[in-house]
Motif scaffolding. Structure first.
Motif, PDB file in Angstrom:
ATOM      1  N   MET A   1      -6.138   7.582   6.833  1.00 49.18           N
ATOM      2  CA  MET A   1      -5.511   7.203   5.410  1.00 49.18           C
ATOM      3  C   MET A   1      -6.103   6.186   4.930  1.00 49.18           C
ATOM      4  O   MET A   1      -5.785   6.131   4.065  1.00 49.18           O
ATOM      5  CB  MET A   1      -3.494   7.323   6.155  1.00 49.18           C
ATOM      6  CG  MET A   1      -3.237   8.709   6.718  1.00 49.18           C
ATOM      7  SD  MET A   1      -2.305   8.324   7.432  1.00 49.18           S
ATOM      8  CE  MET A   1      -0.991   7.522   5.508  1.00 49.18           C
TER       9      MET A   1
ATOM     10  N   ILE B   1      -0.228   8.043   0.384  1.00 49.17           N
ATOM     11  CA  ILE B   1      -1.892   8.138   1.141  1.00 49.17           C
ATOM     12  C   ILE B   1      -1.403   9.298   1.818  1.00 49.17           C
ATOM     13  O   ILE B   1      -2.998  10.002   2.203  1.00 49.17           O
ATOM     14  CB  ILE B   1      -2.178   6.788   1.985  1.00 49.17           C
ATOM     15  CG1 ILE B   1      -2.533   5.780   0.526  1.00 49.17           C
ATOM     16  CG2 ILE B   1      -4.302   7.353   2.497  1.00 49.17           C
ATOM     17  CD1 ILE B   1      -3.035   4.862   1.100  1.00 49.17           C
ATOM     18  N   ALA B   2      -0.488   9.400   2.614  1.00 47.81           N
ATOM     19  CA  ALA B   2       0.009  10.386   3.793  1.00 47.81           C
ATOM     20  C   ALA B   2      -0.473  11.833   3.468  1.00 47.81           C
ATOM     21  O   ALA B   2      -0.778  13.032   4.131  1.00 47.81           O
ATOM     22  CB  ALA B   2       1.215   9.932   4.769  1.00 47.81           C
TER      23      ALA B   2
ATOM     24  N   ALA C   1      -4.961  -2.625  15.125  1.00 44.75           N
ATOM     25  CA  ALA C   1      -5.847  -1.451  14.408  1.00 44.75           C
ATOM     26  C   ALA C   1      -7.829  -1.597  14.193  1.00 44.75           C
ATOM     27  O   ALA C   1      -8.221  -1.176  13.749  1.00 44.75           O
ATOM     28  CB  ALA C   1      -5.626  -1.865  12.818  1.00 44.75           C
TER      29      ALA C   1
ATOM     30  N   ALA D   1      -1.157  -2.447   9.859  1.00 39.82           N
ATOM     31  CA  ALA D   1      -2.273  -1.552   9.777  1.00 39.82           C
ATOM     32  C   ALA D   1      -3.765  -2.097   9.171  1.00 39.82           C
ATOM     33  O   ALA D   1      -4.515  -2.527   9.587  1.00 39.82           O
ATOM     34  CB  ALA D   1      -2.551  -0.164  11.323  1.00 39.82           C
ATOM     35  N   PHE D   2      -3.232  -1.542   8.257  1.00 37.46           N
ATOM     36  CA  PHE D   2      -3.761  -1.789   6.193  1.00 37.46           C
ATOM     37  C   PHE D   2      -3.995  -2.752   6.440  1.00 37.46           C
ATOM     38  O   PHE D   2      -4.927  -3.713   5.527  1.00 37.46           O
ATOM     39  CB  PHE D   2      -2.783  -0.542   5.293  1.00 37.46           C
ATOM     40  CG  PHE D   2      -3.271   0.757   5.632  1.00 37.46           C
ATOM     41  CD1 PHE D   2      -4.280   1.088   6.930  1.00 37.46           C
ATOM     42  CD2 PHE D   2      -2.712   1.873   5.109  1.00 37.46           C
ATOM     43  CE1 PHE D   2      -4.490   2.862   7.242  1.00 37.46           C
ATOM     44  CE2 PHE D   2      -2.463   3.082   5.369  1.00 37.46           C
ATOM     45  CZ  PHE D   2      -3.816   3.467   6.073  1.00 37.46           C
TER      46      PHE D   2
ATOM     47  N   LEU E   1      -2.071  12.667   0.498  1.00 38.59           N
ATOM     48  CA  LEU E   1      -2.998  12.925   0.084  1.00 38.59           C
ATOM     49  C   LEU E   1      -3.946  13.641   1.350  1.00 38.59           C
ATOM     50  O   LEU E   1      -4.716  14.805   1.566  1.00 38.59           O
ATOM     51  CB  LEU E   1      -3.508  11.790  -0.660  1.00 38.59           C
ATOM     52  CG  LEU E   1      -3.693  11.034  -2.343  1.00 38.59           C
ATOM     53  CD1 LEU E   1      -3.831   9.859  -2.599  1.00 38.59           C
ATOM     54  CD2 LEU E   1      -3.777  12.427  -2.856  1.00 38.59           C
ATOM     55  N   SER E   2      -3.723  12.948   2.129  1.00 34.55           N
ATOM     56  CA  SER E   2      -4.596  12.793   3.752  1.00 34.55           C
ATOM     57  C   SER E   2      -3.509  13.833   4.417  1.00 34.55           C
ATOM     58  O   SER E   2      -4.559  14.232   5.562  1.00 34.55           O
ATOM     59  CB  SER E   2      -3.702  11.848   4.550  1.00 34.55           C
ATOM     60  OG  SER E   2      -4.414  10.556   3.973  1.00 34.55           O
ATOM     61  N   ASN E   3      -2.646  14.688   3.498  1.00 32.16           N
ATOM     62  CA  ASN E   3      -2.205  15.743   4.266  1.00 32.16           C
ATOM     63  C   ASN E   3      -1.733  15.802   6.258  1.00 32.16           C
ATOM     64  O   ASN E   3      -2.475  16.605   7.357  1.00 32.16           O
ATOM     65  CB  ASN E   3      -3.360  17.377   4.815  1.00 32.16           C
ATOM     66  CG  ASN E   3      -2.505  18.293   4.890  1.00 32.16           C
ATOM     67  OD1 ASN E   3      -1.057  18.488   4.668  1.00 32.16           O
ATOM     68  ND2 ASN E   3      -2.832  19.341   5.539  1.00 32.16           N
ATOM     69  N   ILE E   4      -0.888  14.031   6.026  1.00 32.93           N
ATOM     70  CA  ILE E   4      -0.380  13.699   7.742  1.00 32.93           C
ATOM     71  C   ILE E   4       0.896  13.176   7.319  1.00 32.93           C
ATOM     72  O   ILE E   4       0.852  12.790   6.301  1.00 32.93           O
ATOM     73  CB  ILE E   4      -1.292  13.248   7.803  1.00 32.93           C
ATOM     74  CG1 ILE E   4      -2.893  13.271   7.886  1.00 32.93           C
ATOM     75  CG2 ILE E   4      -1.160  11.900   9.321  1.00 32.93           C
ATOM     76  CD1 ILE E   4      -4.145  12.190   8.933  1.00 32.93           C
ATOM     77  N   PRO E   5       1.483  14.428   7.978  1.00 33.64           N
ATOM     78  CA  PRO E   5       2.838  13.987   7.914  1.00 33.64           C
ATOM     79  C   PRO E   5       3.166  13.428   9.081  1.00 33.64           C
ATOM     80  O   PRO E   5       2.777  12.659  10.273  1.00 33.64           O
ATOM     81  CB  PRO E   5       3.241  15.210   9.219  1.00 33.64           C
ATOM     82  CG  PRO E   5       2.427  15.754   9.781  1.00 33.64           C
ATOM     83  CD  PRO E   5       0.969  15.689   8.609  1.00 33.64           C
ATOM     84  N   ILE E   6       4.042  11.774   8.536  1.00 28.68           N
ATOM     85  CA  ILE E   6       4.426  11.031   9.289  1.00 28.68           C
ATOM     86  C   ILE E   6       5.918  10.137   9.108  1.00 28.68           C
ATOM     87  O   ILE E   6       6.544  10.497   8.283  1.00 28.68           O
ATOM     88  CB  ILE E   6       3.757   9.453   8.269  1.00 28.68           C
ATOM     89  CG1 ILE E   6       3.548   9.165   6.637  1.00 28.68           C
ATOM     90  CG2 ILE E   6       2.237   9.848   8.577  1.00 28.68           C
ATOM     91  CD1 ILE E   6       3.061   7.967   6.447  1.00 28.68           C
TER      92      ILE E   6
ATOM     93  N   GLU F   1       6.213   5.307  11.998  1.00 27.03           N
ATOM     94  CA  GLU F   1       4.690   4.644  11.661  1.00 27.03           C
ATOM     95  C   GLU F   1       4.268   4.456   9.804  1.00 27.03           C
ATOM     96  O   GLU F   1       3.633   4.279  10.069  1.00 27.03           O
ATOM     97  CB  GLU F   1       4.481   6.620  11.756  1.00 27.03           C
ATOM     98  CG  GLU F   1       3.968   7.265  12.975  1.00 27.03           C
ATOM     99  CD  GLU F   1       3.565   8.972  12.872  1.00 27.03           C
ATOM    100  OE1 GLU F   1       2.338   8.990  13.057  1.00 27.03           O
ATOM    101  OE2 GLU F   1       4.377   9.533  12.273  1.00 27.03           O
TER     102      GLU F   1
ATOM    103  N   LEU G   1       1.862   1.729   9.676  1.00 26.91           N
ATOM    104  CA  LEU G   1       0.173   1.780   9.190  1.00 26.91           C
ATOM    105  C   LEU G   1       0.542   0.643   8.375  1.00 26.91           C
ATOM    106  O   LEU G   1      -0.856   0.213   7.842  1.00 26.91           O
ATOM    107  CB  LEU G   1       0.919   3.495   9.287  1.00 26.91           C
ATOM    108  CG  LEU G   1       0.154   4.591   9.694  1.00 26.91           C
ATOM    109  CD1 LEU G   1       0.646   6.378   9.001  1.00 26.91           C
ATOM    110  CD2 LEU G   1      -1.233   4.007   9.358  1.00 26.91           C
TER     111      LEU G   1
ATOM    112  N   ILE H   1       0.896  -1.469   0.378  1.00 22.52           N
ATOM    113  CA  ILE H   1       0.086   0.053   0.107  1.00 22.52           C
ATOM    114  C   ILE H   1       0.827   0.937   0.025  1.00 22.52           C
ATOM    115  O   ILE H   1       1.260   0.987   0.856  1.00 22.52           O
ATOM    116  CB  ILE H   1      -1.279  -0.396   1.314  1.00 22.52           C
ATOM    117  CG1 ILE H   1      -1.915  -1.142   1.278  1.00 22.52           C
ATOM    118  CG2 ILE H   1      -1.659   1.483   1.280  1.00 22.52           C
ATOM    119  CD1 ILE H   1      -2.282  -1.866   2.705  1.00 22.52           C
TER     120      ILE H   1
ATOM    121  N   VAL I   1       1.728   4.240   1.459  1.00 20.87           N
ATOM    122  CA  VAL I   1       1.554   5.254   2.776  1.00 20.87           C
ATOM    123  C   VAL I   1       1.626   6.179   3.038  1.00 20.87           C
ATOM    124  O   VAL I   1       1.056   7.025   2.653  1.00 20.87           O
ATOM    125  CB  VAL I   1       2.022   4.126   3.713  1.00 20.87           C
ATOM    126  CG1 VAL I   1       1.532   4.920   4.884  1.00 20.87           C
ATOM    127  CG2 VAL I   1       1.633   2.752   4.022  1.00 20.87           C
TER     128      VAL I   1
END
Lengths: 102, 459
Positions: free
Chosen positions: B332, A14-15, B390, A33-34, A17-22, A26, A30, A9, A11
């Protein structure tokens, strides 16, 4: 978006696109988790939905309109609108620069 | 200890001047001090004793109500248990809290929840977990864990929670309280931190079925600020209290799930009371709840990614780097399931499976007035149990997700207490859309004819 299976994936993409710094730690967590989550989701594929219409909302309401009227009671004053802003200037919100950034 | 009275008794006794606000709030303050280690409240209303003045003649007569911290309360900090909203002071009031205030409710404070209501443990709160008042080594469930814990420890007379898929009923099951999840669209979502807009449903968590019915009377109804709120007529939900269930048809679902083997034997004997009261009880086969887990997961993550896009740290709140691990995962994954090339594979598929659940329930409700099941597949888990998983919430709520994505009303009533741990099991009762009265009738009948409700004065 790059092609991927649930094992790869994208990741970081996607981060973004989601505007989430990782962080890279992480990213790894993630990814795991996905994969775990999508494994459960995959079960849905065994359901035959070929003759089924999707349901986006359950109330049966359609085309809910209201008069296009200004209701001052519902409006924020400028002070209220800016009350929670981290930074304001001369009655405006201060926003980060998004143009001309790579 | 007047804080232990039910909502109905509190209102009655205040109005008949058997008790005073002063006595009630003195007892409440004592309870708040004694139970502070539970971490049920994130913000306390320091002037509740002053707020209560002149409220005696209102319908709710100034009773103390706990408010989940995802309801915007004007000029009172509202965090949704996330540091993204650490300093957020709403400049407007949610419809649900406005209505409770107008009816004469006094807010004790804002209760802890899983951050953004994402979870079923209250462990994803960025302000620390809440403990289960029935046994402090265990979790209260979630996401309305603070509200359920506040009720179970008598740190309020009744509480406001919200449910997307289990968040009222599951913490009620784990804390031994009553949780009433109304039909989707029955109670306005205006001013609630949006999570999954197509299922979010505010509702009461209380000590008895009647208490939740009383509060729902003041919460329900159309709101022009929420286009999905229904203009259907709102009945007096308390009218159905005390009604006979004789002749009602009750379908029992989900009991054959392998995950329930260890508690099935505790639950099944509880169903006998329905037969004693003249109802017909039958085992029914519903669409496999395992499909609801995946289905809910896709729909929830997708809607979360859209709803939480608004938190940009510009107009209010902090920036997106402060989202906790759970919120990051959900936002996400939802971005992924909605993205080009995957939206059909996941999101559209999930919306179709939702239709299958609606059709399945429609078929079952041709035969049965209500369906009952366990609320949760087990007793309250130990603290720390949700960490590193999760899918913790989705698995804990597997028996509730199908009724949530289809918008049905449901209620949790305590139906067993383990004497060794003091932990509870809950029974979930669901009915067709807009038929809260049925779950209230059946829940009330169960409560009044068994001994499991810890506030019960009968049985």
């Amino acid at each position: 978006m790059p092609k991927s299976s649930s094992n790869s994936i994208p990741v970081q993409h996607i981060a973004k696109l989601s505007n989430i710094p990782i962080t890279s730690d992480e990213e790894e967590a993630l990814t795991h988790a996905f994969v775990d989550t999508l494994k459960v989701v995959e079960e849905l594929k065994s359901v035959d939905v070929s003759k089924v219409q999707p349901t986006f909302q359950v109330t049966g309401l359609e085309n809910v309109w209201r008069e296009d009227m200004i209701d001052e009671k519902k409006m924020f004053t400028q002070a209220e609108a800016l009350f929670n802003a981290k930074q304001s200037y001369d009655g405006y919100f201060v926003v980060p620069q998004v143009i001309d950034q790579d | 200890m007047l804080n232990t009275l039910t909502l109905k008794n509190t209102i009655d006794q205040l109005k008949r001047k058997k008790i005073s606000h002063k006595e009630l709030y003195t007892d409440l303050r004592r309870s708040l001090e004694q139970n502070s280690e539970l971490n049920a409240y994130l913000t306390l209303n320091e002037h509740m004793e002053k707020d209560v003045e002149n409220l005696l003649d209102t319908p709710l007569a100034g009773v103390p109500i706990a408010i989940k911290d995802n309801f915007c309360t004007k000029n009172v900090r509202t965090t949704a248990s996330s540091t993204v909203l650490d300093h957020f002071i709403p400049q407007f009031e949610s419809t649900a809290t406005r209505k409770l205030k107008e009816a004469g409710g006094v807010f004790v404070g804002k209760t802890n929840l899983d951050a953004w209501a994402h979870g079923s443990s209250t462990e994803t709160s960025q302000y620390g977990r809440t403990l289960n008042p029935r046994n402090k080594e265990h979790l209260p469930g979630g996401s309305s864990g603070g509200s359920a814990a506040a009720v179970a420890s008598d740190m309020c007379t009744i509480a406001l929670g919200s449910e997307t898929a289990g968040s009222i009923r599951q913490p009620s099951a784990w804390c031994g309280t009553v949780g009433l999840k109304p039909t989707y669209g029955r109670v306005s979502r205006y001013g609630v931190a949006a999570m999954m807009s197509s299922t979010d449903s505010p509702g009461p968590i209380g000590k008895t079925v009647e208490d939740t019915a009383i509060l729902l009377n003041y919460l329900a109804g159309h709101d022009q600020n929420d286009g999905t709120s229904s203009s259907k007529e709102v009945p007096d939900f308390t009218q159905t209290i005390g009604k006979s269930i004789k002749g009602m048809k009750i379908g029992v679902v989900y009991l054959d799930h392998p995950g329930l083997a260890s508690i099935k034997t505790l639950f099944e004997p509880q169903l006998k009371v329905f037969e004693t009261l003249g109802a017909h009880v039958e085992y029914a086969t519903a669409l496999n709840p395992s499909y609801a887990i995946g289905d809910y997961t896709v729909l929830q993550r997708s809607e979360v990614s859209s709803n939480l896009a608004r938190y940009d740290g510009i107009r209010y709140g902090n920036d997106r780097s402060l989202f906790g691990a759970e919120a990051k995962r959900r936002i996400m994954l939802g971005t992924f399931t909605l993205s080009k090339g995957y939206a059909d594979k996941y999101y559209s598929l999930a919306q179709k499976v939702r239709t299958l659940f609606i059709e399945d329930y429609a078929k079952l409700f041709q035969k049965y007035d209500v369906l009952v099941s366990l609320t949760s597949p087990g007793f309250a888990k130990k603290i720390g149990a949700s960490e590193g998983s999760a899918m913790f919430g989705e698995l804990e709520d597997m028996l509730l997700e199908a009724s949530s994505i289809t918008g049905l009303p449901g209620i949790n009533v305590p139906c067993y207490r383990d004497p060794a741990t003091n932990l509870y099991l809950g029974m979930n009762i669901i009915a067709p859309m807009w038929q809260e009265e049925k779950v209230i009738t059946v829940g009330d009948a169960f409560e009044k004819n068994t001994d499991w409700n810890s506030w019960s004065t009968h049985g």
